[in-house]
Scaffold this active site. Structure first.
Site, PDB file in Angstrom:
ATOM      1  N   TYR A 122     -26.117  13.236  12.711  1.00  6.71           N
ATOM      2  CA  TYR A 122     -26.418  14.624  12.056  1.00  6.71           C
ATOM      3  C   TYR A 122     -26.591  13.647  10.168  1.00  6.71           C
ATOM      4  O   TYR A 122     -27.546  14.234   9.968  1.00  6.71           O
ATOM      5  CB  TYR A 122     -24.848  15.494  12.637  1.00  6.71           C
ATOM      6  N   GLU A 281     -16.809  21.059  18.471  1.00  2.00           N
ATOM      7  CA  GLU A 281     -15.638  19.445  17.528  1.00  2.00           C
ATOM      8  C   GLU A 281     -14.059  20.465  17.026  1.00  2.00           C
ATOM      9  O   GLU A 281     -13.423  19.257  16.915  1.00  2.00           O
ATOM     10  CB  GLU A 281     -15.967  19.091  16.130  1.00  2.00           C
TER      11      GLU A 281
END
Length: 427
Positions: A122, A281
């Site tokens: 990412y 997450e």
């Protein structure tokens, strides 16, 4: 509000604790991380939270509270740090939500068996918390197939009747409409990712890249599954931290290949997939994380008692009690939000709470030590020039806790815009 666990979870906790104790006896060396992942997979401990309605992948089924029980027992057992958690807790739920049946059948079984490890592509040097500004590019390599719509059909009819010349003539008529279809078979990825955990060990990386030329911000992004074993096309460079460790890496893609079959959610829909993944997450893992926090706090309190600073300094005692009270509050908050209705601000609140808490704990650990905190645990030597003990490592690493995973500034912006409805920040 009742924060107690259901009675049926007691037996589950007992089984989990017995399994971990049998394989991790006190004083025994920790197993190799890859071997340990396969051991967890054989026993079905990987993928406890995957939806029960999906196909069988060899994993056990567990309720939400049982997932918390397993995470807590795992943390208490001081088992090896997981190297397969990115595949299990991030990619697998993403494939269950956005992937095709073929993608789930290909990737979920080896994750459940502990055989394939993943990392996350990412952040970039210019796109950390502001992920939408990423510049990594994935160029589609397309097969081109052309056919005549009207005239082609006529030609086919003529050929079927035995008149190939008539069919060829029909194909040449001006009125024929010729269409071209483009089928991407491969994506070639070029760019750089940074702060990538577990990249040296990973077999695969899920990468967010820009597939639409000229697109800006969150438009034109795609979510691709990329094999890491591509010599000359993918290079991993570990980043040495001030703790002396290298928990993160830079990953350079130079024409790396990803199959079009491994595009998740469709081309151009990467932002939607990525945002769904980020919400994962901060779930059950937050409660397990707090077990580790409690152990770190106990270590700091023990140091304060041994050194006598807690007895001498009432302000220090107050700070220690405040850390304990805040940790309990974080646990109640995590339990309160666990499994509840979707709250766009809950993940950001949780990150703000624990990031600041752990950073303050690191500072408190150094205050407890006093001037002795500046000295290493062993005498300096050329062979061991940079040695740290657990509390020094805690202090240094905790400086990053308010930055990685979305900085405090970004989390506050999310709360302001998505929860409080304040005017959006100019971009």
């Amino acid at each position: 509000m009742d924060f107690a666990f259901p009675s049926e979870d007691t037996a589950f906790r007992r089984d989990a604790r017995a399994w971990l104790t049998a394989r991790l006896p006190p004083g025994a060396p920790l197993p190799d991380p890859r071997v340990w992942e396969r051991e967890l997979g054989r026993a079905g401990w990987i993928g406890l939270g995957w939806p029960a309605g999906e196909a069988e992948y060899g994993n056990r089924r567990a309720t939400l509270t049982q997932q918390v029980v397993w995470a807590e027992e795992y943390a208490r057992s001081r088992a090896p740090a997981r190297i397969g958690h990115i595949g299990e807790n991030l990619l697998a739920p993403t494939l269950l939500a956005f992937g095709t049946p073929a993608q789930r059948d290909r990737f979920l079984p080896p994750i459940a068996r502990g055989e394939e490890l993943w990392c996350q592509g990412y952040s970039e040097p210019g796109a950390g918390s502001d992920l939408a500004s990423l510049r990594t590019v994935a160029t589609a390599v397309r097969d081109t197939a052309a056919r005549d719509t009207a005239a082609g059909d006529a030609a086919a009819g003529g050929t079927a009747a035995g008149g190939t010349a008539a069919g060829d003539a029909a194909a040449d008529r001006p009125s024929a409409h010729r269409t071209t279809t483009h089928h991407p078979t491969t994506y070639r990825i070029t760019g750089q990712k940074i702060w990538t955990s577990l990249a040296p060990d990973a077999d695969w990386c899920f990468v967010l890249a820009r597939t639409t030329p000229g697109s800006r911000r969150h438009h034109g992004l795609s979510f691709l599954l990329v094999p890491m074993d591509q010599p000359g096309r993918i290079e991993v460079r570990p980043i040495r931290q001030m703790t002396g460790d290298a928990d993160f890496s830079e990953v350079f893609f130079d024409g790396a290949h990803a199959s079009a079959d491994h595009l998740v959610g469709g081309e151009g829909n990467g932002w939607r997939v990525a945002m769904g993944l980020l919400a994962l997450e901060r779930g059950v893992s937050t409660l397990a994380q707090q077990i580790g926090f409690a152990e770190e706090l106990a270590r700091v309190v023990g140091e304060a008692v041994r050194s006598g600073t807690a007895a001498r300094d009432p302000v220090l005692r107050d700070r220690l009690v405040r850390q304990w009270a805040e940790l309990r509050t974080m646990r109640w908050n995590a339990l309160r939000t666990l499994g509840g209705p979707s709250d766009p601000g809950a993940p950001s609140v949780a990150k703000l709470l624990w990031g600041g808490w752990r950073q303050r704990l690191g500072e408190l650990a150094m205050a407890v030590r006093g001037p002795a905190a500046a000295a290493g645990p062993v005498d300096w030597s050329r062979e061991r020039p940079y040695e740290l003990d657990a509390l020094q490592r805690l202090f240094l690493f905790s400086r990053a806790d308010t930055i990685y995973g979305g900085s405090d500034e970004i989390q506050r912006t999310i709360i302001a815009e998505r929860v409080l409805g304040l005017p959006r920040e100019p971009r």
